[in-house]
Write a protein that holds these residues in place. Structure first.
Motif, PDB file in Angstrom:
ATOM      1  N   LEU A   1      11.636  53.308  44.099  1.00 53.34           N
ATOM      2  CA  LEU A   1      12.101  52.199  43.283  1.00 53.34           C
ATOM      3  C   LEU A   1      13.302  51.471  43.874  1.00 53.34           C
ATOM      4  O   LEU A   1      13.790  50.518  43.271  1.00 53.34           O
ATOM      5  CB  LEU A   1      12.455  52.704  41.880  1.00 53.34           C
ATOM      6  CG  LEU A   1      11.308  53.359  41.095  1.00 53.34           C
ATOM      7  CD1 LEU A   1      11.807  53.840  39.736  1.00 53.34           C
ATOM      8  CD2 LEU A   1      10.139  52.384  40.924  1.00 53.34           C
ATOM      9  N   ALA A   2      13.784  51.908  45.029  1.00 55.22           N
ATOM     10  CA  ALA A   2      14.927  51.238  45.658  1.00 55.22           C
ATOM     11  C   ALA A   2      14.577  49.789  45.965  1.00 55.22           C
ATOM     12  O   ALA A   2      13.487  49.491  46.460  1.00 55.22           O
ATOM     13  CB  ALA A   2      15.323  51.961  46.937  1.00 55.22           C
ATOM     14  N   GLU A   3      15.507  48.888  45.678  1.00 54.34           N
ATOM     15  CA  GLU A   3      15.249  47.465  45.912  1.00 54.34           C
ATOM     16  C   GLU A   3      15.239  47.142  47.397  1.00 54.34           C
ATOM     17  O   GLU A   3      14.443  46.324  47.869  1.00 54.34           O
ATOM     18  CB  GLU A   3      16.314  46.624  45.210  1.00 54.34           C
ATOM     19  CG  GLU A   3      16.127  45.120  45.402  1.00 54.34           C
ATOM     20  CD  GLU A   3      17.226  44.317  44.731  1.00 54.34           C
ATOM     21  OE1 GLU A   3      17.220  43.092  44.878  1.00 54.34           O
ATOM     22  OE2 GLU A   3      18.091  44.926  44.073  1.00 54.34           O
ATOM     23  N   SER A   4      16.143  47.773  48.139  1.00 54.66           N
ATOM     24  CA  SER A   4      16.245  47.484  49.570  1.00 54.66           C
ATOM     25  C   SER A   4      16.963  48.624  50.257  1.00 54.66           C
ATOM     26  O   SER A   4      17.423  49.578  49.617  1.00 54.66           O
ATOM     27  CB  SER A   4      17.009  46.165  49.794  1.00 54.66           C
ATOM     28  OG  SER A   4      18.338  46.274  49.294  1.00 54.66           O
TER      29      SER A   4
ATOM     30  N   ARG B   1       8.561  44.751  58.227  1.00 54.74           N
ATOM     31  CA  ARG B   1       9.173  45.273  56.998  1.00 54.74           C
ATOM     32  C   ARG B   1       9.077  46.787  56.966  1.00 54.74           C
ATOM     33  O   ARG B   1       8.015  47.362  57.242  1.00 54.74           O
ATOM     34  CB  ARG B   1       8.460  44.668  55.788  1.00 54.74           C
ATOM     35  CG  ARG B   1       8.866  45.244  54.441  1.00 54.74           C
ATOM     36  CD  ARG B   1       8.412  44.323  53.310  1.00 54.74           C
ATOM     37  NE  ARG B   1       6.987  44.019  53.369  1.00 54.74           N
ATOM     38  CZ  ARG B   1       6.051  44.701  52.710  1.00 54.74           C
ATOM     39  NH1 ARG B   1       6.388  45.743  51.939  1.00 54.74           N
ATOM     40  NH2 ARG B   1       4.777  44.353  52.792  1.00 54.74           N
TER      41      ARG B   1
ATOM     42  N   GLY C   1      12.829  42.176  54.902  1.00 53.14           N
ATOM     43  CA  GLY C   1      11.993  42.529  53.761  1.00 53.14           C
ATOM     44  C   GLY C   1      10.881  41.547  53.489  1.00 53.14           C
ATOM     45  O   GLY C   1       9.954  41.850  52.723  1.00 53.14           O
TER      46      GLY C   1
END
Length: 268
Positions: free
Chosen positions: A240-243, A234, A195
């Motif tokens: 809106l998902a963080e990862s 990446r 990320g």
């Protein structure tokens, strides 16, 4: 076979332990899908196939027949015996004991791979198995697994691969730094999937032979591993998902590589 306390049953059940798998060089495959693929694609490695009477009839054509045609031992056992051998709460009536294959990194590189994936410190059995299955589906040439990762012949990993473990080489016990160096020497670019990457997946050069390097589920890739790779890539997140889950990210990356190959651009 009808004695769930026999020495043979105990020896098969003991394959749930890593120490026993390491000592014997064997592992157990549970369920019709995994056993079917083992018989179809790795018959010389299959030592014994165990089936309940119901399973003998149900899988006569796709497991029993091919196993016997390959001169493999096929045993009819009671449901109680199968349950004592299996590591699941609801065994599906089929189990095989298989010799663990031992492909090497030299074998993989000698074949001129175009797409590889390297798992570093991956500890979750489901993630490891799903990455192997995804690599198979994406047409990867091999899966490379570090020495600090989960045992790919553990029951949960084997089940998660859904038979893909027998479709492509899976090289285990690798030192990460040495492996990255070997890949570079062989002309295989290494892409750390992380990320923190500044290169977005659509912009990565996937036309050259390359290897996706995946990190631990909790902490990702270590700094020295990222630094040793040719680029850090990446996967863009538009919502809106963080990862992304490790297995999901690996599959997305490998399918991006497969798409480039299907476009006819890989290897130009």
């Amino acid at each position: 076979m009808d004695n769930p306390r026999s020495d043979r049953v105990r020896s098969v059940a003991a394959l749930s332990k890593r120490s026993v798998r390491t000592r014997t060089g064997r592992f157990a495959v549970e369920g019709p899908q995994g056993v079917r693929e083992a018989v179809r694609h790795a018959a010389p490695l299959v030592r014994d196939v165990y089936l309940t009477p119901e399973a003998m009839a149900r899988y006569a054509d796709d497991i029993v027949g091919p196993a016997r045609a390959a001169d493999r031992w096929v045993h009819e056992v009671t449901p109680e015996v199968l349950a004592a051998m299996a590591g699941t709460d609801t065994p599906q009536g089929v189990l095989a004991v298989v010799d663990a294959p031992a492909p090497t990194l030299d074998d993989v590189l000698a074949a001129g791979p175009r797409l590889l994936v390297l798992l570093t410190h991956v500890r979750d059995p489901g993630n490891a198995g799903t990455v192997i299955r995804g690599a198979d589906a994406a047409g990867a040439d091999a899966v490379l697994v570090s020495e600090a990762s989960v045992d790919v012949h553990a029951p949960k990993v084997v089940r998660s691969t859904a038979g893909s473990l027998f479709h492509l080489p899976v090289v285990t016990g690798l030192d990460v730094a040495a492996t990255l160096a070997r890949l570079r020497e062989a002309g295989v670019r290494t892409y750390a999937a992380d990320g923190s990457g500044t290169t977005l997946l659509p912009g990565a050069d996937l036309a050259v032979p390359h290897c996706w390097v995946m990190g631990n589920e909790a902490w990702g890739l270590e700094d020295d591993v990222r630094a040793a790779c040719d680029d850090v890539v990446r996967v863009p997140i538009h919502g809106l998902a963080e990862s992304l889950n490790l297995a999901m990210a690996a599959t997305i990356c490998m399918y991006a590589s497969a798409g480039r190959r299907e476009d006819g651009r890989c290897g130009e």
